[in-house]
Scaffold this motif. Structure first.
Motif, mmCIF file in Angstrom:
data_model
loop_
_atom_site.group_PDB
_atom_site.id
_atom_site.type_symbol
_atom_site.label_atom_id
_atom_site.label_comp_id
_atom_site.label_asym_id
_atom_site.label_seq_id
_atom_site.Cartn_x
_atom_site.Cartn_y
_atom_site.Cartn_z
ATOM 1 N N THR A 408 1.972 -8.596 1.477
ATOM 2 C CA THR A 408 0.999 -8.757 2.558
ATOM 3 C C THR A 408 -0.262 -7.935 2.304
ATOM 4 O O THR A 408 -1.370 -8.355 2.656
ATOM 5 C CB THR A 408 1.624 -8.359 3.909
ATOM 6 N N VAL A 409 -0.127 -6.779 1.660
ATOM 7 C CA VAL A 409 -1.292 -5.958 1.328
ATOM 8 C C VAL A 409 -2.206 -6.699 0.354
ATOM 9 O O VAL A 409 -3.434 -6.752 0.536
ATOM 10 C CB VAL A 409 -0.851 -4.595 0.739
ATOM 11 N N PHE A 410 -1.640 -7.292 -0.700
ATOM 12 C CA PHE A 410 -2.443 -8.073 -1.642
ATOM 13 C C PHE A 410 -3.107 -9.255 -0.930
ATOM 14 O O PHE A 410 -4.260 -9.600 -1.197
ATOM 15 C CB PHE A 410 -1.578 -8.581 -2.795
ATOM 16 N N ILE A 437 1.206 -5.385 11.449
ATOM 17 C CA ILE A 437 2.418 -6.017 10.919
ATOM 18 C C ILE A 437 2.919 -5.271 9.681
ATOM 19 O O ILE A 437 4.108 -4.965 9.551
ATOM 20 C CB ILE A 437 2.144 -7.498 10.588
ATOM 21 N N VAL A 438 2.004 -4.959 8.753
ATOM 22 C CA VAL A 438 2.390 -4.245 7.528
ATOM 23 C C VAL A 438 2.974 -2.878 7.870
ATOM 24 O O VAL A 438 3.996 -2.460 7.306
ATOM 25 C CB VAL A 438 1.182 -4.094 6.582
ATOM 26 N N SER A 439 2.341 -2.166 8.797
ATOM 27 C CA SER A 439 2.816 -0.815 9.149
ATOM 28 C C SER A 439 4.208 -0.869 9.775
ATOM 29 O O SER A 439 5.052 -0.004 9.500
ATOM 30 C CB SER A 439 1.825 -0.144 10.099
ATOM 31 N N ILE A 440 4.473 -1.867 10.607
ATOM 32 C CA ILE A 440 5.796 -1.989 11.227
ATOM 33 C C ILE A 440 6.854 -2.323 10.185
ATOM 34 O O ILE A 440 7.964 -1.764 10.202
ATOM 35 C CB ILE A 440 5.767 -3.054 12.340
ATOM 36 N N LEU A 441 6.510 -3.206 9.257
ATOM 37 C CA LEU A 441 7.462 -3.547 8.188
ATOM 38 C C LEU A 441 7.776 -2.324 7.324
ATOM 39 O O LEU A 441 8.934 -2.106 6.931
ATOM 40 C CB LEU A 441 6.899 -4.676 7.323
ATOM 41 N N LEU A 442 6.756 -1.529 7.028
ATOM 42 C CA LEU A 442 6.982 -0.308 6.250
ATOM 43 C C LEU A 442 7.860 0.670 7.026
ATOM 44 O O LEU A 442 8.741 1.323 6.445
ATOM 45 C CB LEU A 442 5.642 0.344 5.901
ATOM 46 N N MET A 523 -2.355 2.373 -3.044
ATOM 47 C CA MET A 523 -1.592 1.309 -3.720
ATOM 48 C C MET A 523 -0.493 1.896 -4.596
ATOM 49 O O MET A 523 0.630 1.379 -4.637
ATOM 50 C CB MET A 523 -2.539 0.452 -4.556
ATOM 51 N N TRP A 524 -0.800 2.976 -5.304
ATOM 52 C CA TRP A 524 0.232 3.620 -6.128
ATOM 53 C C TRP A 524 1.325 4.219 -5.244
ATOM 54 O O TRP A 524 2.508 4.163 -5.579
ATOM 55 C CB TRP A 524 -0.402 4.709 -7.001
ATOM 56 N N GLY A 525 0.910 4.804 -4.126
ATOM 57 C CA GLY A 525 1.908 5.340 -3.200
ATOM 58 C C GLY A 525 2.824 4.257 -2.669
ATOM 59 O O GLY A 525 4.042 4.452 -2.566
ATOM 60 N N LEU A 526 2.244 3.099 -2.340
ATOM 61 C CA LEU A 526 3.049 1.966 -1.867
ATOM 62 C C LEU A 526 4.016 1.515 -2.947
ATOM 63 O O LEU A 526 5.191 1.225 -2.669
ATOM 64 C CB LEU A 526 2.124 0.817 -1.462
ATOM 65 N N ARG A 527 3.526 1.473 -4.185
ATOM 66 C CA ARG A 527 4.379 1.022 -5.287
ATOM 67 C C ARG A 527 5.564 1.963 -5.483
ATOM 68 O O ARG A 527 6.719 1.510 -5.608
ATOM 69 C CB ARG A 527 3.557 0.953 -6.580
ATOM 70 N N VAL A 528 5.306 3.255 -5.515
ATOM 71 C CA VAL A 528 6.377 4.236 -5.707
ATOM 72 C C VAL A 528 7.375 4.165 -4.557
ATOM 73 O O VAL A 528 8.593 4.190 -4.759
ATOM 74 C CB VAL A 528 5.795 5.666 -5.837
ATOM 75 N N TYR A 529 6.835 4.064 -3.345
ATOM 76 C CA TYR A 529 7.707 3.994 -2.171
ATOM 77 C C TYR A 529 8.622 2.770 -2.249
ATOM 78 O O TYR A 529 9.823 2.856 -1.949
ATOM 79 C CB TYR A 529 6.862 3.932 -0.906
ATOM 80 N N LEU A 530 8.081 1.627 -2.653
ATOM 81 C CA LEU A 530 8.883 0.402 -2.719
ATOM 82 C C LEU A 530 9.973 0.499 -3.779
ATOM 83 O O LEU A 530 11.080 -0.001 -3.590
ATOM 84 C CB LEU A 530 7.980 -0.800 -2.998
ATOM 85 N N VAL A 531 9.658 1.153 -4.902
ATOM 86 C CA VAL A 531 10.681 1.339 -5.942
ATOM 87 C C VAL A 531 11.841 2.157 -5.388
ATOM 88 O O VAL A 531 13.017 1.808 -5.571
ATOM 89 C CB VAL A 531 10.077 2.020 -7.188
#
Length: 550
Positions: A408-410, A437-442, A523-531
């Motif tokens: 959704t961010v992209f 929406i993105v913040s709630i999903l996170l 974006m890098w923080g989001l990537r690390v968090y998702l991993v």
């Protein structure tokens, strides 16, 4: 076959557009009608508008109904069997999420003329393109496997061995898709959409209470209280109803159907209708299972969708069990067709190969070859003896929920790119809604991560704390927004006549956007968090598997 009016036909300019495959330019050949490429008719009568809508309809309905796939049927059934009607309230909340996400995709597809994967790759670079498409490939491959799990469970109910049912379904999918006719493929899909409405007679078999049903729709809560297991299931419901593959599929399918900005409002209507049908069917399935198993030994003991069909047969009758099995089979096939096609579209985008259902096998070998390879490999996983099919299904849906914020961010970044969408960029209110929406999903995925790490945590308290943090962030953002908005010049209104003909120029002519340090860190923080979140999801799935095995 209905043909829409085309009283005024004038040529539009395509030579400067970004369309990659020449098969993506031409007349719209929908399942229920044809619209000429240069049709400029105003469509003043309701009959003309209805005929146009019928011709345009397809991408929105297919992507939405396709998302009620085998994993969806299993997840909704699990919610009803283990938690009764207490999770129904999640479903209506997903309607705005579905509509907001997919409406942005509608504009991207119609205005740019290229797929989601190619846009990400060209606008943000190969690294982030690989990040996005890599996530899509892994998630889609596992999702396709769940579709064949659904096929095996559905036909096993009728006594068909999976070593026959799964290969036959795989062959049928390839034959149906590689026909060389977009219209023929879309008509196949509409047959499956029609079968989806078997949920209506199924509802009459178990007689769910209307009062309890309405109470469940509007009353948030979880039977037995919130814990990591119920949060996992809620995320699975979100992940199976609003999945990342939908973004890639609908955008590419709109491009493949040759829908241009002139027809955006009709495709928006197609998407809204599809979202309502999806949530309606999901709610009926959850209610049917909850009503049928309430007060029986089946309640709280979900195994897989096949077990639900046999349980319905035992508690309600043979008709209910058979209809549920048919719904599961139908959901598996339309889901496999849509998810696999979204991957093939993405591969065609990234590698610059022909990728259109208008082309036959000889003219699009890579496109159909990728489709066939995905189907064969995913079907092979299902044939492995002793695989925990129910756990795999729930885990994959939860994985989709965890990865959705990234997708959704992209999507948001692309829909705010003026070089890509020009006068079709997001309005302020849409950016605000999408950001919420993105913040709630996170936050939901964070709850899952923390409850997996710390099993004794109070989930209700944790959710309240995170809700308070989100609310504080919203207030700060609102203050900043109000201050900045007063300094900005008003955005000029672009006439609809101009918007209807605006197309994105060739991608090579566009200047690639430059990210600020703040955005890059984010974006890098989001990537690390998702991993980390995905790894912890895997841990949770293993824990559930060991518990179930014990």
């Amino acid at each position: 076959m209905a043909r829409t009016p085309s009283q005024q036909e004038q040529p539009e300019e395509h030579d400067a557009s970004a369309v990659l495959d020449s098969a993506h330019v031409g007349d719209i050949h929908g399942a229920f009608g044809t619209i000429r490429e240069h049709d400029l008719d105003s469509r003043r009568s309701w009959t003309a508008r209805l005929l146009t809508l019928l011709a345009i309809m397809g991408p929105g309905l297919i992507v939405m109904v396709g998302d009620n796939d085998a994993g969806g049927v299993a997840t909704y059934s699990q919610a009803g069997q283990n938690f009764g009607l207490s999770l129904l309230w999640v479903l209506p909340l997903l309607i705005p999420v579905l509509v907001v996400n997919q409406e942005m995709v509608v504009r991207l597809g119609a205005v740019t003329g290229v797929g989601h994967a190619r846009l990400i790759n060209e606008r943000f670079g190969k690294f982030w393109g690989a990040f996005s498409v890599g996530d899509l490939f892994i998630l889609n491959f596992l999702t396709i496997a769940t579709e064949f799990i659904g096929v095996s469970l559905a036909l096993d109910y009728f006594g068909v061995n999976k070593y026959w049912s799964v290969p036959l379904a795989a062959v049928g999918l390839v034959v149906m898709t590689a026909s060389g006719s977009f219209r023929r493929w879309e008509r196949f899909m509409f047959v499956f959409i029609a079968v989806n409405f078997l949920v209506i007679p199924l509802a009459f078999t178990s007689h769910p209470s209307p009062g309890s049903f309405l109470h469940g729709l509007v009353t948030p809560g979880v039977q037995g209280g919130f814990n990591s297991t119920s949060v996992l299931l809620i995320i699975a419901i979100v992940g199976t109803t609003v999945a990342p593959w939908q973004l890639f599929f609908q955008q590419s399918n709109i491009v493949d159907k040759r829908i241009t900005p002139r027809w955006i409002n009709y495709e928006r209507a197609d998407t809204v209708v599809g979202s309502l049908i999806t949530v309606f069917a999901a709610a009926i399935l959850m209610a049917v299972v909850a009503s049928a198993f309430a007060g029986t030994h089946y309640f709280g003991n979900f195994t897989n969708a096949g077990g639900v069909a046999r349980g319905l047969q035992h508690e309600v009758g043979r008709f209910a069990g058979a209809v549920f099995a048919i719904i599961l089979l139908n959901a598996s096939i339309i889901g496999a067709a849509s998810v696999t096609l979204s991957t093939s579209y993405a591969f065609g985008d990234v590698f610059g190969a022909h990728h259109s259902l208008h082309r036959g096998w000889r003219d699009a070998k890579f496109f159909y070859g990728a489709f066939t390879a995905m189907v064969v490999l995913a079907a092979g996983i299902v044939l492995i003896p002793g695989a925990p099919l129910g756990l795999i299904t729930t885990g994959v849906q939860a994985l989709a929920g965890v990865l959705l914020p990234s997708a959704t961010v992209f999507l948001l970044l692309l829909c705010n790119d003026k070089q890509v969408l020009g006068p079709w960029v997001n309005r302020l209110w849409l950016n605000i809604l999408a950001s919420v929406i993105v913040s709630i999903l996170l936050a939901m995925s964070l709850v899952l991560m923390l409850t997996t790490l710390f099993t004794s945590v109070n989930v209700t308290l944790l959710a309240e704390v995170l809700g308070g943090v989100l609310l504080a962030c919203y207030l700060v953002a609102a203050v900043i927004l109000v201050r900045n908005r007063s300094r900005r010049e008003p955005v000029p209104v672009v006439p609809m006549e101009r918007k209807a003909t605006w197309r994105m120029p060739q991608l090579s002519l566009l200047e690639r956007p430059t990210w600020s340090k703040t955005r890059l860190i984010g974006m890098w923080g989001l990537r690390v968090y998702l991993v980390v979140a995905v790894l912890l999801l895997l841990v949770k799935a293993v824990q559930l598997g060991l518990h179930h095995g014990g």
